[in-house]
Write an enzyme that holds these catalytic residues in place. Structure first.
Site, mmCIF file in Angstrom:
data_model
loop_
_atom_site.group_PDB
_atom_site.id
_atom_site.type_symbol
_atom_site.label_atom_id
_atom_site.label_comp_id
_atom_site.label_asym_id
_atom_site.label_seq_id
_atom_site.Cartn_x
_atom_site.Cartn_y
_atom_site.Cartn_z
ATOM 1 N N GLY A 20 29.112 32.427 45.545
ATOM 2 C CA GLY A 20 28.546 32.020 44.142
ATOM 3 C C GLY A 20 29.574 32.040 43.214
ATOM 4 C CB ILE A 41 34.436 32.253 57.027
ATOM 5 C CG1 ILE A 41 34.148 32.291 58.477
ATOM 6 C CG2 ILE A 41 33.161 32.888 56.458
ATOM 7 C CD1 ILE A 41 34.290 33.844 59.078
ATOM 8 N N GLY A 79 37.651 35.282 48.479
ATOM 9 C CA GLY A 79 36.758 35.375 49.828
ATOM 10 C C GLY A 79 36.705 36.824 50.255
ATOM 11 C CB SER A 82 30.683 39.705 47.803
ATOM 12 O OG SER A 82 29.502 39.127 48.239
ATOM 13 C CE1 TYR A 143 32.877 43.861 47.887
ATOM 14 C CE2 TYR A 143 31.759 45.413 46.357
ATOM 15 C CZ TYR A 143 32.450 44.059 46.510
ATOM 16 O OH TYR A 143 32.775 43.356 45.569
ATOM 17 C CB SER A 172 27.135 42.244 36.965
ATOM 18 O OG SER A 172 27.075 43.673 37.217
HETATM 19 P P1 NAI Z 1 30.117 35.523 47.735
HETATM 20 O O1 NAI Z 1 29.520 36.621 48.657
HETATM 21 O O2 NAI Z 1 28.847 34.741 47.145
HETATM 22 O O3 NAI Z 1 31.142 34.886 48.031
HETATM 23 C C1 NAI Z 1 32.180 35.403 49.089
HETATM 24 C C2 NAI Z 1 32.518 34.165 49.938
HETATM 25 O O4 NAI Z 1 33.631 34.864 50.923
HETATM 26 C C3 NAI Z 1 31.539 33.659 50.752
HETATM 27 O O5 NAI Z 1 31.216 32.247 50.501
HETATM 28 C C4 NAI Z 1 31.901 34.298 52.235
HETATM 29 O O6 NAI Z 1 31.300 33.239 53.091
HETATM 30 C C5 NAI Z 1 33.272 34.182 51.990
HETATM 31 N N1 NAI Z 1 33.562 34.996 53.237
HETATM 32 C C6 NAI Z 1 33.124 36.256 53.700
HETATM 33 N N2 NAI Z 1 33.734 36.684 54.919
HETATM 34 C C7 NAI Z 1 34.608 35.767 55.024
HETATM 35 C C8 NAI Z 1 35.811 35.797 55.873
HETATM 36 N N3 NAI Z 1 35.947 36.818 56.931
HETATM 37 N N4 NAI Z 1 36.716 34.739 55.769
HETATM 38 C C9 NAI Z 1 36.701 33.961 54.929
HETATM 39 N N5 NAI Z 1 35.751 33.942 53.997
HETATM 40 C C10 NAI Z 1 34.789 34.809 53.896
HETATM 41 O O7 NAI Z 1 30.561 36.543 46.644
HETATM 42 P P2 NAI Z 1 30.666 35.994 44.942
HETATM 43 O O8 NAI Z 1 29.654 36.791 43.949
HETATM 44 O O9 NAI Z 1 31.233 35.022 44.922
HETATM 45 O O10 NAI Z 1 31.905 37.220 44.858
HETATM 46 C C11 NAI Z 1 33.492 36.407 45.025
HETATM 47 C C12 NAI Z 1 34.590 37.586 45.133
HETATM 48 O O11 NAI Z 1 34.333 38.515 43.626
HETATM 49 C C13 NAI Z 1 34.308 38.614 46.002
HETATM 50 O O12 NAI Z 1 35.283 39.041 46.504
HETATM 51 C C14 NAI Z 1 33.566 39.603 45.666
HETATM 52 O O13 NAI Z 1 33.701 40.807 46.199
HETATM 53 C C15 NAI Z 1 34.446 39.898 44.013
HETATM 54 N N6 NAI Z 1 33.266 40.118 42.918
HETATM 55 C C16 NAI Z 1 32.267 39.559 42.770
HETATM 56 C C17 NAI Z 1 31.183 40.227 41.732
HETATM 57 C C18 NAI Z 1 30.182 39.424 41.106
HETATM 58 O O14 NAI Z 1 29.477 40.087 40.132
HETATM 59 N N7 NAI Z 1 29.903 38.140 41.746
HETATM 60 C C19 NAI Z 1 31.631 41.429 41.176
HETATM 61 C C20 NAI Z 1 32.814 42.120 41.689
HETATM 62 C C21 NAI Z 1 33.524 41.657 42.475
HETATM 63 C C1 15L Z 2 30.159 43.440 43.135
HETATM 64 O O1 15L Z 2 31.041 43.804 43.446
HETATM 65 C C2 15L Z 2 29.190 42.463 43.889
HETATM 66 O O2 15L Z 2 30.304 41.567 44.707
HETATM 67 C C3 15L Z 2 28.139 41.701 43.050
HETATM 68 O O3 15L Z 2 27.347 41.240 44.345
HETATM 69 C C4 15L Z 2 27.483 42.481 42.288
HETATM 70 O O4 15L Z 2 26.476 43.354 43.050
HETATM 71 C C5 15L Z 2 28.434 43.345 41.447
HETATM 72 O O5 15L Z 2 29.392 43.918 42.198
HETATM 73 C C6 15L Z 2 27.668 44.472 40.653
HETATM 74 O O6 15L Z 2 28.057 45.512 40.738
HETATM 75 O O7 15L Z 2 26.656 44.211 39.820
#
Ligand code: NAI
Ligand code: 15L
Length: 272
Positions: A20, A41, A79, A82, A143, A172
């Site tokens: 995302g 991945i 990556g 998440s 996580y 978020s």
């Molecule tokens: P997402 O789940 O949409 O994207 C994470 C990506 O990592 C996915 O495309 C997935 O295929 C990839 N991935 C998972 N396992 C993998 C592996 N073994 N090797 C390579 N790639 C792998 O999550 P989003 O929302 O885009 O978040 C991005 C980052 O920001 C994550 O690390 C998440 O923990 C962190 N984050 C996001 C928040 C949010 O509100 N969107 C809040 C806090 C942290």
């Molecule tokens: C995160 O760390 C998650 O990646 C995201 O999916 C949201 O749930 C966010 O925190 C949150 O706390 O709202």
């Protein structure tokens, strides 16, 4: 928002590029590098021009990550898993994954990493408690533990090898806040982009921890310790208050209302 007239980085690596936030950053980080290497991945849509490189890579594969990092100047590490999942799923992607990123950074002379940490490293604090980057962590999930480990990894690699990191404890980051809790934790995509630009370019960050939130009205996180980044949020969740408050109020004991980490605090156990 601060912009740079010339791109100071030759090649940036963005992990999690199919996710995302990765899809947003693929566009919004273009001004800050001649080339962005996009990795995940999962499938990623093909490079649109010669300023993009696409590499499919499992973060759990040390050799593959080593190759992935070769030739980049800085890493945006987004990556990994998440959301809360069984420990075994978190282990390879997030815990081994962050080690592989730093080891490769060390071997290839990468000087700066931006780590997508999470509010879930402090998720078991109650909503309304005011925290800063020095508050003891209270992870709310496997996580959250993996992100806490990633922050410790960043401290170690700075102390031992001088690799600088900005760990962004993202609240978020979604197009709009989806519930009352996110009125406090919301981070707009524009503010995320500004924060990344500052994290890439601010001098002497060592290992800086910053909470990734917009200029929301009711916040729980004090970012004064990260003032050196020069991040000044431009957006606020306040414009969404009416639509968010049209939702029913959660019960007084609902984790979504009690804890900063919300529902993550009630996930699991797995595998019983
Ligand atoms: P997402 O789940 O949409 O994207 C994470 C990506 O990592 C996915 O495309 C997935 O295929 C990839 N991935 C998972 N396992 C993998 C592996 N073994 N090797 C390579 N790639 C792998 O999550 P989003 O929302 O885009 O978040 C991005 C980052 O920001 C994550 O690390 C998440 O923990 C962190 N984050 C996001 C928040 C949010 O509100 N969107 C809040 C806090 C942290
Ligand atoms: C995160 O760390 C998650 O990646 C995201 O999916 C949201 O749930 C966010 O925190 C949150 O706390 O709202």
């Amino acid at each position: 928002m601060t912009t740079h007239p010339t791109a100071p980085f030759n090649r940036l690596l963005l992990t999690g590029a199919a996710g995302g936030l990765g899809k947003v950053l693929r566009e919004s980080m273009r001004p800050y590098a001649h080339v962005i290497r996009l990795s995940d991945i999962a499938d990623i849509s093909p490079a649109v021009d010669d300023r993009e490189e696409v590499v499919i890579c499992d973060l759990a594969d040390k050799q593959a990550v080593d190759k992935l990092v070769e030739g980049v100047d800085a890493i945006l590490h987004f990556g990994g898993v998440s959301v809360e999942r069984p420990f075994e799923e978190i282990l390879g992607a997030n815990i081994c994954g962050v080690f592989h990123i730093y080891e490769a950074a060390r071997k290839h002379g990468v000087k700066r990493v931006i780590f997508a940490s999470s509010n879930h490293v402090i998720g078991f604090y109650q909503q309304g408690e005011i925290l800063d980057a020095h508050s003891p962590r209270r992870p709310d999930s496997y996580y959250g533990l993996s992100k806490s480990y990633g922050e410790d990894m960043a401290t170690f690699y700075f102390d031992r090898y001088g690799i600088e990191t900005v760990s962004i404890r993202i609240g978020s980051s979604l197009p709009v806040p989806q519930n009352r809790r996110m009125m406090s934790t919301w981070l707009s995509f524009g503010d995320l982009t500004q924060l990344l630009e500052r994290a890439l370019h601010a001098p002497n960050v060592g290992h800086t921890v910053v909470y990734g939130m917009s200029d929301n009205k009711q916040v729980w996180w004090d970012n004064r310790l990260a003032a050196g980044l020069g991040y000044v949020a431009q957006d606020s969740s306040e414009v969404f208050r009416d639509q968010v408050e049209a939702q029913p109020m959660p019960a007084a004991d609902d984790p979504a209302r009690v804890y900063q980490g919300g529902a993550f605090c009630a996930a699991g156990p797995f595998g019983d």
